[in-house]
Design an enzyme around this catalytic site. Structure first.
Site, PDB file in Angstrom:
ATOM      1  N   ASP A 106       0.856  -1.198   0.000  1.00  0.00           N
ATOM      2  CA  ASP A 106       0.000   0.000   0.000  1.00  0.00           C
ATOM      3  C   ASP A 106       0.889   1.243   0.000  1.00  0.00           C
ATOM      4  OD1 ASP A 106      -2.189   1.896   0.536  1.00  0.00           O
ATOM      5  OD2 ASP A 106      -3.359   0.117   1.015  1.00  0.00           O
ATOM      6  N   HIS A 112       2.152   2.073  -3.195  1.00  0.00           N
ATOM      7  CA  HIS A 112       1.216   3.019  -3.804  1.00  0.00           C
ATOM      8  C   HIS A 112       1.724   4.453  -3.744  1.00  0.00           C
ATOM      9  CE1 HIS A 112      -2.428   0.024  -3.350  1.00  0.00           C
ATOM     10  NE2 HIS A 112      -1.394  -0.493  -3.989  1.00  0.00           N
TER      11      HIS A 112
END
Ligand SMILES: *[C@@H]1O[C@H](CO)[C@@H](O)[C@H](O)[C@H]1NC(C)=O
Length: 382
Positions: free
Chosen positions: A209, A232
């Site tokens: 993430d 991310h």
């Protein structure tokens, strides 16, 4: 007092002073965690060493090399003075966490803490990642901790977040590693909320993430020299999910590298949302390598449900300066703001982003975007 007695007194006084000097010197302020229960659960041994370190000015809790099984543990202050946590061992979390506790290791209400060492905290998350809608849990959580230095620690395979910094003032994080597989859910490297005066430098973050996610109420934060990927990217947000979120202001992200990440530099707010504010953000001197969305402001973020609407979080004074490298898509710059709350004062300068060696484009909506100077790629909104 006759002279014999006087000389005896002098000798005794002399011995006493040697003894007290020795005593002070021998009294260590390092409290080593016992390894006696390391194979089952070291929690009690950690708490014993923590208590002693916390009750000693300049006290150190020391974790020697070796593996330590450790269940959820809270290191609670306030402490007498500065407290040091030196981790050279490997801490291993239980596969199944304690229900209703959102951390594995927590420091709370501590003023002046240093955490360092070449050790590792292993969240043991592999089986947890497979559970649908698994509750949030952070490997290392700091809550109301001020003046804290975290250096060199490695965090691997956290169940969800690696580091979570909440309600803290004066946080310096240097050279940490946060590692989990690219497909592990919500394994953000460092998440922060409601904290100020933060410095992160030289981190290596590879997760499933956000490498760093900045929640509401974070102000005065500098991030520099972070290597991010996979993951991310570095995100401000998500914001606007809850009522009465505090503003995010004065954030600088400089000299970071993004490799094979979903995003590079991102601001995301839920649409629709209650009001909020993001301002005075500078992204400067960052390099992207094969990144899906190198530059992205998204005011229509809504991953969970089918929602449609404009965010009411306003975004102002955001600078992207000297952002270079390769995009993994034709759109290199996406500034997607809300009609009701258009983005103000978005500046790009010295941006150069290509896709397969070709110039990328910029997609802008409801935003006041200025391209400053010459030879930018992209050079304007299309
Ligand atoms: C962040 O960097 C700026 C510019 O170098 C500096 O003025 C500011 O004090 C720094 N803030 C923190 C929290 O280190």
């Amino acid at each position: 007092m006759d002279s014999n007695c006087l000389s005896q007194s002098i000798v005794i006084f002399f011995l006493l002073s040697i003894w007290s000097t020795l005593h002070v010197h021998c009294q260590s302020n390092i409290f080593t965690v016992s390894q006696s229960r390391a194979k089952t659960n070291s929690k009690e041994d950690f708490l014993v060493a923590w208590k002693k370190a916390c009750e000693t000015d300049g006290g150190t809790i020391s974790v020697p090399q070796g593996n330590y099984q450790l269940s959820d543990v809270e290191f609670l202050g306030p402490c007498i003075g500065k407290t040091n946590f030196v981790l050279d061992g490997t801490l291993i979390a239980p596969e199944v966490p304690t229900p209703n506790i959102d951390y594995w290791i927590m420091f709370r209400n501590v003023d002046s803490l240093s955490m360092s060492g070449t050790g590792t905290i292993d969240g043991n998350g592999a089986s947890y990642w497979k559970i649908k809608k698994a509750p949030f849990i952070t490997s290392l959580k700091l809550e109301h901790v001020n003046n804290v230095n975290i250096r060199d620690i490695h965090s691997i395979n956290s169940k969800k977040f690696h580091f979570n910094i909440n309600n803290c003032k004066g946080v310096t994080i240097t050279n940490i590693h946060a590692i989990a597989p690219a497909d592990s859910p919500n394994t953000d490297g460092i998440h922060l909320g409601k904290s100020e005066n933060i410095r992160v430098s030289g981190a290596n973050i590879a997760t499933g993430d956000d490498c760093i996610s900045i929640g509401d109420g974070v102000t005065y934060m500098n991030i520099t020299g972070v290597n991010c990927g996979p993951g991310h990217g570095i995100s401000i947000g998500s914001l606007g999910r809850y009522q009465e979120e505090k503003e995010v202001r004065s954030i600088r992200v400089t000299n970071c590298n993004f490799k094979n990440t979903q995003n590079g530099l991102r601001i995301k707010t839920f649409g629709p949302s209650p009001p909020g504010l993001v301002s005075d953000i500078t992204f400067e001197g960052n390099v992207v390598d094969n990144v899906d969305n190198p530059i992205i402001i998204d005011q229509h973020y809504c991953p969970h449900t089918t929602c449609e609407g404009d965010s009411s979080v306003s975004i102002k004074r955001v600078k992207f300066i000297d952002i270079r490298g390769s995009s993994n898509a034709a759109i290199g710059v996406k500034i997607d703001c809300s009609k009701s709350q258009p983005c103000e004062d978005i500046e790009l300068k010295g941006v150069s982003l290509t896709f397969n060696g070709q110039p990328t484009t910029a997609l802008c909506s409801s935003a006041d975007v200025k391209f400053l100077g010459n030879n930018q790629i992209p050079s304007s909104c299309s």
